[in-house]
Design a protein around this motif. Sequence first.
Motif, short mmCIF file in Angstrom:
data_model
loop_
_atom_site.label_atom_id
_atom_site.label_comp_id
_atom_site.label_asym_id
_atom_site.label_seq_id
_atom_site.Cartn_x
_atom_site.Cartn_y
_atom_site.Cartn_z
N VAL A 44 0.87 -1.18 0.00
CA VAL A 44 0.00 0.00 0.00
C VAL A 44 0.91 1.22 0.00
O VAL A 44 1.58 1.50 0.99
N GLU A 45 0.95 1.91 -1.13
CA GLU A 45 1.82 3.08 -1.26
C GLU A 45 1.12 4.33 -0.74
O GLU A 45 -0.09 4.34 -0.51
N ASN A 46 1.91 5.37 -0.57
CA ASN A 46 1.42 6.64 -0.09
C ASN A 46 2.23 7.72 -0.77
O ASN A 46 3.41 7.53 -1.05
N ALA A 47 1.60 8.86 -1.04
CA ALA A 47 2.31 9.97 -1.69
C ALA A 47 3.53 10.40 -0.89
O ALA A 47 4.54 10.81 -1.46
N ALA A 48 3.46 10.27 0.43
CA ALA A 48 4.64 10.49 1.28
C ALA A 48 5.30 9.11 1.40
O ALA A 48 4.95 8.30 2.25
N TYR A 49 6.24 8.83 0.49
CA TYR A 49 6.77 7.48 0.29
C TYR A 49 7.09 6.67 1.54
O TYR A 49 6.73 5.50 1.60
#
Length: 134
Positions: A44-49
Amino acid sequence: MSSLETLFQAAKAVQAKAYAPYSRFRVGAAIATSEGRVFTGCNVENAAYPVGSCAEAGAISAMVAGGESRIGEIVVMGEGDILCTPCGGCRQRIREFAAPDTRIHVAGPEGIRRTFTLDELLPFSFGPDNLADR
């Protein structure tokens, strides 16, 4: 269907659910516990890596939430032609709940590509037994 085939199919199914809009690299993981129960996780990725999570971490969290604490074996499935072995952090996470001879199967869409033991992927590891004398 064999237990390894069951794990492979579970990893493949959860890999399709991965949230990877940035890397577009989907990973799925399926754990069989020592009791034979199967738990899965996907990346699960996030814009704040750094805030994202790995598939293995998700599967381990699901296992613990399900009341289990021992990994019997695990399948990690990635995309592409290169082996998608667990990252260093996930190797340590797996170590917390697995024995040195626990099998970690690395897969691609076509099947299992290679099998390692935890000790092969994380030799001379630090784990709960290092703290047993405390």
